[in-house]
Design a protein around this motif. Structure first.
Motif, short mmCIF file in Angstrom:
data_model
loop_
_atom_site.label_atom_id
_atom_site.label_comp_id
_atom_site.label_asym_id
_atom_site.label_seq_id
_atom_site.Cartn_x
_atom_site.Cartn_y
_atom_site.Cartn_z
N LYS A 43 0.83 -1.21 0.00
CA LYS A 43 0.00 0.00 0.00
C LYS A 43 0.86 1.26 0.00
O LYS A 43 0.51 2.26 -0.59
N ASP A 44 2.03 1.19 0.67
CA ASP A 44 2.94 2.33 0.71
C ASP A 44 4.21 2.11 -0.11
O ASP A 44 5.22 2.78 0.09
N GLY A 45 4.18 1.14 -1.04
CA GLY A 45 5.32 0.92 -1.91
C GLY A 45 6.50 0.27 -1.22
O GLY A 45 7.64 0.48 -1.61
N ILE A 46 6.24 -0.55 -0.22
CA ILE A 46 7.30 -1.24 0.51
C ILE A 46 7.22 -2.72 0.16
O ILE A 46 6.16 -3.34 0.27
N LEU A 47 8.35 -3.29 -0.24
CA LEU A 47 8.42 -4.72 -0.54
C LEU A 47 8.81 -5.45 0.74
O LEU A 47 9.92 -5.28 1.25
#
Length: 190
Positions: free
Chosen positions: A128-132
Motif C-alpha cells: 500500500k505504501d510501496g514497501i516490498l
C-alpha cells in the motif's frame, strides 16, 4: 457497550452475546439458532467488506479513523475503545485462523492458514505504501498457564510470579481499578 449503532453486530446481537438478553419459551431454541446464523453471516460478509475498505476507502477517511500512519496516531491512542477493538479484531482473526497452534505445538509451526493470513497481510500493508516485504519471521515465546491451577494456588495462599499475576490481571474476572488502588496505597501512602 451494547447500545451502539448496528454494525457487524446489531444491538440485540450484542445484548445476547453478553448475556443481557436471553431467549426463553416455546421458540427459544429456534431463536438462538437464528441469532447465531445471522451473526455468522454478518461476520462473514463484514470480513469480505474489508477487501473493499482496504482498496477503496479514501485516505482522508482512514485518517479520520486511525490518524495518519507513521505519525502521531493520536486518534487511535486517545480512543481506548477503538484501540481495544483493533487489538481484539486482530486477535479474533489470528485466533480463528489457528495462530495458537504455533504457541501450543512442539513443532513451533503455525497453522498454514494463520501463517498465510499474517504473512500476506503484512505484504499487502507494505504494498500500500510501496514497501516490498521480503521476509516475515515471527518468534513467539509462550507457556501454557492453566487458569484453574492459578486460581487454586491463589486461593491456597501460594505466592504467584509476576507472569502469573499478569495472566490473572488480563482476565475479565479481575477489577483492575481495585488492583491499581491497592498498588497506589502500597507505593504512595505513608
Amino acid at each position: 457497550m451494547t447500545g451502539r449503532k448496528n454494525a457487524m453486530l446489531t444491538t440485540e446481537d450484542r445484548r445476547w452475546l453478553t448475556g443481557e438478553k436471553r431467549y426463553e419459551g416455546e421458540h427459544a431454541k429456534q431463536q438462538r439458532y437464528q441469532r447465531r446464523r445471522d451473526i455468522r453471516e454478518r461476520v462473514y460478509n463484514s470480513l469480505l467488506d474489508f477487501s473493499i475498505l482496504f482498496e477503496h476507502l479514501e485516505e482522508d477517511e482512514r485518517e479520520k479513523l486511525f490518524g495518519r500512519p507513521g505519525t502521531d496516531q493520536k486518534e487511535l491512542t486517545d480512543d481506548r475503545q477503538l484501540a481495544t477493538g483493533v487489538r481484539d479484531a486482530l486477535a479474533f482473526l489470528l485466533y480463528n485462523t489457528g495462530v495458537t497452534s504455533m504457541m501450543n505445538s512442539d513443532t513451533g509451526r503455525a497453522d498454514p492458514v494463520a501463517e498465510w493470513v499474517l504473512t500476506e497481510a503484512l505484504h499487502r500493508a507494505g504494498q500500500k505504501d510501496g514497501i516490498l516485504v521480503e521476509d516475515v519471521e515471527l518468534d513467539i515465546d509462550a507457556v501454557d498457564f492453566p487458569r484453574t491451577s492459578l486460581l487454586a494456588d491463589l486461593e491456597a495462599g501460594n505466592e504467584l510470579s509476576p507472569r502469573e499475576l499478569r495472566l490473572l490481571l488480563e482476565s475479565e474476572d479481575v477489577d483492575t481499578r481495585n488492583v491499581q488502588d491497592n498498588i497506589r496505597e502500597q507505593l504512595f501512602d505513608d
